[in-house]
Design a protein around this motif. Structure first.
Motif, PDB file in Angstrom:
ATOM      1  N   LEU A 174     -37.584  95.671 112.745  1.00 39.02           N
ATOM      2  CA  LEU A 174     -36.343  95.173 113.348  1.00 39.02           C
ATOM      3  C   LEU A 174     -35.560  94.239 112.439  1.00 39.02           C
ATOM      4  O   LEU A 174     -34.327  94.255 112.427  1.00 39.02           O
ATOM      5  CB  LEU A 174     -36.665  94.440 114.658  1.00 39.02           C
ATOM      6  N   PHE A 175     -36.273  93.400 111.686  1.00 37.81           N
ATOM      7  CA  PHE A 175     -35.607  92.355 110.904  1.00 37.81           C
ATOM      8  C   PHE A 175     -35.639  92.615 109.398  1.00 37.81           C
ATOM      9  O   PHE A 175     -34.866  92.007 108.655  1.00 37.81           O
ATOM     10  CB  PHE A 175     -36.240  90.981 111.180  1.00 37.81           C
ATOM     11  N   GLY A 176     -36.560  93.445 108.962  1.00 31.02           N
ATOM     12  CA  GLY A 176     -36.699  93.655 107.520  1.00 31.02           C
ATOM     13  C   GLY A 176     -35.505  94.399 106.948  1.00 31.02           C
ATOM     14  O   GLY A 176     -34.807  95.135 107.637  1.00 31.02           O
ATOM     15  N   SER A 177     -35.295  94.176 105.657  1.00 33.54           N
ATOM     16  CA  SER A 177     -34.175  94.858 104.992  1.00 33.54           C
ATOM     17  C   SER A 177     -34.625  96.242 104.545  1.00 33.54           C
ATOM     18  O   SER A 177     -35.792  96.459 104.210  1.00 33.54           O
ATOM     19  CB  SER A 177     -33.712  94.042 103.780  1.00 33.54           C
ATOM     20  N   LEU A 178     -33.689  97.167 104.539  1.00 30.34           N
ATOM     21  CA  LEU A 178     -33.988  98.528 104.118  1.00 30.34           C
ATOM     22  C   LEU A 178     -34.139  98.549 102.605  1.00 30.34           C
ATOM     23  O   LEU A 178     -33.306  98.004 101.887  1.00 30.34           O
ATOM     24  CB  LEU A 178     -32.843  99.452 104.548  1.00 30.34           C
ATOM     25  N   ASP A 179     -35.216  99.158 102.116  1.00 33.07           N
ATOM     26  CA  ASP A 179     -35.494  99.132 100.684  1.00 33.07           C
ATOM     27  C   ASP A 179     -34.555 100.043  99.890  1.00 33.07           C
ATOM     28  O   ASP A 179     -34.478  99.931  98.666  1.00 33.07           O
ATOM     29  CB  ASP A 179     -36.945  99.571 100.410  1.00 33.07           C
ATOM     30  N   VAL A 180     -33.887 100.953 100.565  1.00 31.01           N
ATOM     31  CA  VAL A 180     -33.037 101.912  99.845  1.00 31.01           C
ATOM     32  C   VAL A 180     -31.586 101.744 100.283  1.00 31.01           C
ATOM     33  O   VAL A 180     -31.326 101.389 101.434  1.00 31.01           O
ATOM     34  CB  VAL A 180     -33.497 103.366 100.105  1.00 31.01           C
ATOM     35  N   PRO A 181     -30.633 101.979  99.379  1.00 31.98           N
ATOM     36  CA  PRO A 181     -29.221 101.905  99.780  1.00 31.98           C
ATOM     37  C   PRO A 181     -28.907 102.943 100.851  1.00 31.98           C
ATOM     38  O   PRO A 181     -29.369 104.090 100.769  1.00 31.98           O
ATOM     39  CB  PRO A 181     -28.472 102.216  98.478  1.00 31.98           C
ATOM     40  N   LEU A 182     -28.138 102.553 101.846  1.00 33.81           N
ATOM     41  CA  LEU A 182     -27.833 103.450 102.960  1.00 33.81           C
ATOM     42  C   LEU A 182     -27.158 104.732 102.490  1.00 33.81           C
ATOM     43  O   LEU A 182     -27.428 105.815 103.010  1.00 33.81           O
ATOM     44  CB  LEU A 182     -26.935 102.735 103.972  1.00 33.81           C
TER      45      LEU A 182
ATOM     46  N   ASN B 188     -27.509 106.271  99.649  1.00 30.51           N
ATOM     47  CA  ASN B 188     -28.499 107.171  99.049  1.00 30.51           C
ATOM     48  C   ASN B 188     -29.357 107.838 100.122  1.00 30.51           C
ATOM     49  O   ASN B 188     -29.712 109.013 100.020  1.00 30.51           O
ATOM     50  CB  ASN B 188     -29.390 106.393  98.087  1.00 30.51           C
ATOM     51  N   LEU B 189     -29.686 107.058 101.173  1.00 32.32           N
ATOM     52  CA  LEU B 189     -30.462 107.622 102.282  1.00 32.32           C
ATOM     53  C   LEU B 189     -29.669 108.721 102.978  1.00 32.32           C
ATOM     54  O   LEU B 189     -30.194 109.795 103.298  1.00 32.32           O
ATOM     55  CB  LEU B 189     -30.827 106.516 103.274  1.00 32.32           C
ATOM     56  N   GLU B 190     -28.373 108.462 103.190  1.00 36.98           N
ATOM     57  CA  GLU B 190     -27.520 109.470 103.841  1.00 36.98           C
ATOM     58  C   GLU B 190     -27.463 110.751 103.016  1.00 36.98           C
ATOM     59  O   GLU B 190     -27.574 111.864 103.534  1.00 36.98           O
ATOM     60  CB  GLU B 190     -26.114 108.887 104.020  1.00 36.98           C
ATOM     61  N   THR B 191     -27.305 110.590 101.696  1.00 39.02           N
ATOM     62  CA  THR B 191     -27.226 111.765 100.817  1.00 39.02           C
ATOM     63  C   THR B 191     -28.528 112.564 100.851  1.00 39.02           C
ATOM     64  O   THR B 191     -28.521 113.795 100.926  1.00 39.02           O
ATOM     65  CB  THR B 191     -26.927 111.308  99.379  1.00 39.02           C
ATOM     66  N   SER B 192     -29.651 111.840 100.796  1.00 37.09           N
ATOM     67  CA  SER B 192     -30.946 112.528 100.802  1.00 37.09           C
ATOM     68  C   SER B 192     -31.176 113.265 102.122  1.00 37.09           C
ATOM     69  O   SER B 192     -31.722 114.377 102.137  1.00 37.09           O
ATOM     70  CB  SER B 192     -32.074 111.521 100.567  1.00 37.09           C
ATOM     71  N   LEU B 193     -30.753 112.662 103.223  1.00 39.13           N
ATOM     72  CA  LEU B 193     -30.904 113.323 104.523  1.00 39.13           C
ATOM     73  C   LEU B 193     -30.029 114.572 104.612  1.00 39.13           C
ATOM     74  O   LEU B 193     -30.437 115.595 105.183  1.00 39.13           O
ATOM     75  CB  LEU B 193     -30.546 112.358 105.654  1.00 39.13           C
TER      76      LEU B 193
ATOM     77  N   TYR C 138     -35.037  97.582  82.398  1.00 36.58           N
ATOM     78  CA  TYR C 138     -36.288  97.623  83.171  1.00 36.58           C
ATOM     79  C   TYR C 138     -36.080  97.116  84.596  1.00 36.58           C
ATOM     80  O   TYR C 138     -37.045  96.798  85.294  1.00 36.58           O
ATOM     81  CB  TYR C 138     -37.363  96.785  82.467  1.00 36.58           C
ATOM     82  N   MET C 139     -34.842  97.027  85.005  1.00 34.95           N
ATOM     83  CA  MET C 139     -34.528  96.534  86.347  1.00 34.95           C
ATOM     84  C   MET C 139     -33.672  97.558  87.086  1.00 34.95           C
ATOM     85  O   MET C 139     -32.642  97.999  86.567  1.00 34.95           O
ATOM     86  CB  MET C 139     -33.775  95.202  86.254  1.00 34.95           C
ATOM     87  N   LEU C 140     -34.100  97.931  88.288  1.00 34.29           N
ATOM     88  CA  LEU C 140     -33.305  98.803  89.152  1.00 34.29           C
ATOM     89  C   LEU C 140     -32.374  97.971  90.018  1.00 34.29           C
ATOM     90  O   LEU C 140     -32.799  96.943  90.572  1.00 34.29           O
ATOM     91  CB  LEU C 140     -34.215  99.627  90.076  1.00 34.29           C
ATOM     92  N   LYS C 141     -31.120  98.391  90.142  1.00 34.90           N
ATOM     93  CA  LYS C 141     -30.185  97.703  91.036  1.00 34.90           C
ATOM     94  C   LYS C 141     -30.439  98.165  92.465  1.00 34.90           C
ATOM     95  O   LYS C 141     -30.041  99.253  92.856  1.00 34.90           O
ATOM     96  CB  LYS C 141     -28.740  98.011  90.642  1.00 34.90           C
ATOM     97  N   VAL C 142     -31.125  97.349  93.232  1.00 34.66           N
ATOM     98  CA  VAL C 142     -31.427  97.682  94.630  1.00 34.66           C
ATOM     99  C   VAL C 142     -30.952  96.526  95.505  1.00 34.66           C
ATOM    100  O   VAL C 142     -31.425  95.399  95.369  1.00 34.66           O
ATOM    101  CB  VAL C 142     -32.940  97.920  94.837  1.00 34.66           C
ATOM    102  N   GLY C 143     -29.993  96.796  96.365  1.00 29.29           N
ATOM    103  CA  GLY C 143     -29.441  95.747  97.215  1.00 29.29           C
ATOM    104  C   GLY C 143     -30.291  95.502  98.453  1.00 29.29           C
ATOM    105  O   GLY C 143     -31.152  96.314  98.809  1.00 29.29           O
ATOM    106  N   VAL C 144     -30.066  94.358  99.093  1.00 30.38           N
ATOM    107  CA  VAL C 144     -30.700  94.061 100.381  1.00 30.38           C
ATOM    108  C   VAL C 144     -29.591  93.760 101.384  1.00 30.38           C
ATOM    109  O   VAL C 144     -28.572  93.178 101.031  1.00 30.38           O
ATOM    110  CB  VAL C 144     -31.677  92.868 100.297  1.00 30.38           C
TER     111      VAL C 144
END
Length: 886
Positions: A556-564, A566-571, A771-777
């Motif tokens: 409920l409170f945790g942040s999604l580890d993947v950008p929304l 990217n998730l939409e595209t994969s779905l 060596y760093m991935l840009k992953v937002g929260v």
């Protein structure tokens, strides 16, 4: 000439009448035939020229034939002796800008007018000739122009000087020869001549710092009488002070005495210009500011609105960096709150909010309350932002300031205004713990009658996070459930999620929340029903969806580890099969939009903070490509692929860019090569990489390219091994090696024999950011708290002199290669401190969060506090090492 706009009908106040209403180019061109009449009607001709000028200034384009016909017709008007018509003719010729072969038609007439006894003809003829002439004719009339510069008539002299300013852009060599005449004109008694002469003389010398400094030194001794020229001289003096302060180590500020002396000038414009110049000096001290603030304070009580506005705007800027210096003006500014000019009143209020002390807050709030109803929303937003800053400055006054914000929140206003108030209340709740409960109640009361869906959902989301942490969470349930009953589907769905958060966090409320959620199962909207079903099955004690309370709260409170996105595209790309969808397959990196997609017509721009849909498929394509190559198939899972880095300049014979593919213990360089010469075929193409400046890397494999035909992009690869899990960095030099064969253009066949050749490419660097991935929260604060302080590392760094705070922020973001969160990469103008929030995933799939606090310490010296939290102690240390060595 054009008539001023006048009311056509007193009964219809919203409509105005224009004499040009409905005129058409064709009709006006027909009217232009009056220029050919044997007996010219000067008044009629002037009216037609006015219409033509109106059409030109409205953006109407004339064809080559139309422009030529009008031009030749206008030249016939030189035979008229009407002075008014002659001035219109000059204007028309300037606007038409005739071509070189047409200019010769009017040159003789203009040169005759330039030597006329009528000064008005002379001045205008000079302006027109200099506008339409080329370098060849300019040398012929140069002697006349020099004479005009020192002419006794100020109108003629000004015309020549202004023409010189324009000509300096196209024929600088000729204009620079006029220095003696221009210098003489600077001593003129005519105000405008002195002003224009000084402007031209400075532009002639602008590339020579010493010459400009000498000019300013000589003129500051009192030879400038014109107020306009004096204002110009003050600006040039400020420029010299700025440039000299960089090299001046003694601490003395040159020309300050001159600026201070100008504060006692009899002309108001000179006084204001000098005061503003002093306030804008870099590193200005309170002692230096005092005389400038004093004269600006006098202007605040002026009867002229323009002076009041200028003074209060300047004081507003000063209050951002030296608030204490402006406090002496507070009483005068308080009287401006009721000024008829709302711009002046708004600036006065925002300045008072920045400079006021704690004891004056209550009085200010009473004055502002009456003022707010009289101004437009854009001014109200400025006031709201100033009140927010004041509340953070004086947290003990949160109650009166919060009440003020809640009162104006209930009044009429547009979306941007209401959003600014809601954002301010949310920030105050986060920064001042004592304000939380009163702030949440104000927000709850607002959503009872909120017309903006976006604001309602944002407030409900915020309630779900902060509400359960209060002393009495149950008092918010009524407001939330009312939204389920009374609002649209979007708000109802958001309210269901908020109820679930209360139920998951507050055990005593759980049975009542279950009852409310079960009622939502019968909602007419499927999104609302689906959410209610999901949450009921998630937070019940016998749930089969999650295993523990910790999992519920993480869900409920945790942040999604993947950008929304990217998730939409994969779905969307997922094809139903026996294998279920795996969220771990969704790419985590947010990449910038490809240039080609940006330029594609008919596509709407991607929303703020959203990533484009293309990169997800690009990452998948890279992974498939590399896994299909036997030499690289055992390198493991691809961690990151960089954006292409150009290794050749544009439009060279061979175009090469490289993509860096990062694995846990390997780095693969993918060189994308394109042959841009149709008559050549390249064979056995490879890139020879010298890693002598990258000691931790050793080459393990390469894959050359057999053929590279014309305009057919293909790839060659080179792989390096590096220590496992270590962010090794280094520089690589690259040489493109190949066999070139000539191609017969008629048959398209290549010759049998080829020649070995090489082509030097740009150097390539592997840097820490690779060596760093840009992953937002989605919620930085929650993510920061969830990682915890176990592996937090904090240190301070001096970043040295920087052009601006924004430049320092951008440099650190690029150095770390992380994703900015909550739009904190944007630095407000004139800000002296800033906080930037970054998130990312470090090699080894370790989450990293960074909080950067910047501040300006001394003249352009930037200091930074770096706080890092991660899931691994060594990673937190590594981030600090990157900054320390960067």
């Amino acid at each position: 000439m054009a008539q001023p706009l006048v009311k056509k009908d007193d009964d219809r106040d919203d409509e105005e009448y224009s004499p040009f209403l409905g005129i058409e180019k064709g009709a006006v061109l027909q009217e232009a035939r009056v220029f050919n009449d044997p007996q010219l009607d000067s008044r009629r001709c002037s009216q037609v020229i006015t219409k033509l000028l109106y059409l030109l200034n409205q953006g109407e384009t004339f064809t080559k034939i139309e422009a030529t016909e009008v031009f030749f017709a206008v030249t016939k008007l030189f035979q008229s002796r009407d002075i008014g018509l002659r001035r219109m003719v000059y204007l028309m010729i300037k606007e038409l800008s005739p071509s070189a072969d047409e200019v010769i038609i009017v040159t003789s007439s203009l040169m005759k007018d330039m030597n006329s006894k009528t000064d008005m003809y002379r001045a205008n003829a000079i302006r027109v000739l200099c506008r339409i002439t080329d370098g060849t004719l300019l040398t012929q009339i140069e002697r006349y122009l020099k004479q005009a510069i020192v002419d006794k008539n100020p109108v003629v002299a000004s015309a020549a000087l202004v023409s010189g300013i324009h000509l300096l852009q196209t024929n600088p060599e000729i204009v620079k020869r006029w220095s003696n005449e221009v210098q003489e004109a600077v001593q003129s008694r005519a105000a405008l001549v002195q002003f224009h002469a000084l402007a031209l003389l400075q532009q002639i010398r602008q590339n020579d710092r010493l010459a400009v400094s000498k000019l300013v030194t000589s003129l500051t001794r009192g030879t400038v009488r014109s107020p306009l020229a004096q204002c110009l001289l003050i600006r040039y003096t400020s420029q010299v002070i700025r440039e000299s302060s960089v090299n001046n180590q003694t601490g003395d500020r040159p020309f300050y005495d001159y600026l201070e002396g100008c504060l006692r000038h009899k002309a108001e414009m000179v006084i204001f210009e000098a005061a503003r110049a002093i306030t804008e000096l870099s590193g200005v001290t309170s002692r230096e500011l005092t005389p400038a603030i004093t004269v600006l304070q006098l202007f605040l009580s002026s009867s002229k609105p323009v002076l009041r506005f200028a003074a209060v705007r300047t004081l507003n800027k000063v209050s951002m960096s030296h608030p204490m210096a402006v406090t002496n003006c507070n009483i005068d500014m308080e009287s401006l709150i009721s000024d008829q000019n709302r711009s002046i009143a708004t600036l006065a209020i925002t300045t008072l909010l920045k400079t006021g002390n704690e004891s004056s807050v209550e009085r200010l709030m009473k004055q502002i309350t009456n003022f707010m109803s009289d101004i437009a929303d854009e001014f109200k937003i400025v006031v709201v932002e100033a009140i927010r800053s004041l509340c953070i400055k004086f947290p003990l006054k949160y109650r009166s300031l919060m009440n003020f914000l809640s009162n104006i929140l209930r009044e009429e206003g547009g979306f941007d205004y209401k959003k600014a108030i809601v954002d301010s209340i949310v920030i105050l709740i986060r920064d001042i713990p004592e304000a939380k409960e009163i702030g949440l109640i104000h927000l709850c009361e607002f959503i009872e009658d909120c017309e903006f869906t976006y604001l309602s959902t944002q407030i409900l989301h915020f309630l779900g996070i902060e509400g359960p942490k209060t002393s009495d969470p149950s008092k918010y349930i009524r407001y939330i459930y009312n939204r389920v009953i009374l609002e649209n589907a979007t708000v109802r769905a958001s309210a269901v999620s908020t109820l679930a958060k209360f139920g998951a966090t507050v055990d005593s409320l759980k049975p009542r929340i279950f009852v409310l959620l079960r009622r939502c199962l019968y909602d007419i909207d499927d999104e609302v029903r689906d959410r209610a079903t999901l949450y009921l099955n998630t937070i019940t004690e016998d749930s089969s969806v999650v295993e523990s309370d910790k999992d519920v709260k993480e869900f409920l409170f945790g942040s999604l580890d993947v950008p929304l996105v990217n998730l939409e595209t994969s779905l969307k790309n997922y094809e139903p099969s026996e294998e279920s969808f795996n969220i771990a397959s969704v790419p985590k990196e947010v990449k910038s939009q490809p240039l080609a997609e940006k330029k594609a017509p008919g596509k709407k721009p991607t929303g703020l903070g959203a990533a484009p849909t293309a990169p997800a498929s690009t990452v998948d394509a890279y992974e498939k490509l590399l896994s299909s190559i036997p030499e690289f198939s055992n390198f493991g899972k691809l961690f990151k692929s960089s954006a292409p880095v150009e290794l050749t300049e544009a439009e060279t014979e061979y175009a090469v860019n490289v993509v860096k593919h990062i694995f846990d213990s390997h780095v693969v360089f993918q060189y994308n090569c394109t042959n841009t010469i149709p008559e050549q075929l390249l064979e056995n193409v490879s890139v020879i990489v010298d890693a002598s400046e990258a000691e931790e890397f050793s080459e393990v494999a390469s894959r050359p390219l057999r053929l590279l035909p014309y305009d057919s992009p293909r790839q060659t690869f080179v792989a390096f091994e590096k220590p496992e899990g270590v962010p090794a960095v280094g520089k690589f030099s690259n040489m493109l090696r190949f066999i070139v064969k000539e191609v017969d253009p008629s048959t398209g066949e290549a010759e049998d024999d080829g020649v070995e050749d090489e082509y030097q490419l740009e150097d390539l660097e592997v840097v820490a950011a690779d060596y760093m991935l840009k992953v937002g929260v989605s919620n930085f604060r929650n993510a920061w708290e969830s990682i915890g302080p176990d592996y937090e590392r904090v240190d301070e760094y001096g970043l040295g002199p920087r052009e601006s705070l924004a430049e320092a922020v951008s440099t650190v973001i690029n150095l770390l290669g992380m994703q900015p969160c909550e739009s904190t990469e944007v630095v407000p103008s004139n800000s002296r401190s800033h906080t930037c929030l970054l998130s990312g995933v470090y090699i080894g799939n370790v989450k990293v969060l960074v909080r950067l606090s910047f501040g300006i310490d001394g003249p352009k010296e930037v200091a930074m506090k770096l706080a890092v939290r991660s899931e691994d102690e060594s990673v937190s240390d590594a981030i600090h090492e990157i900054v320390a060595s960067g």
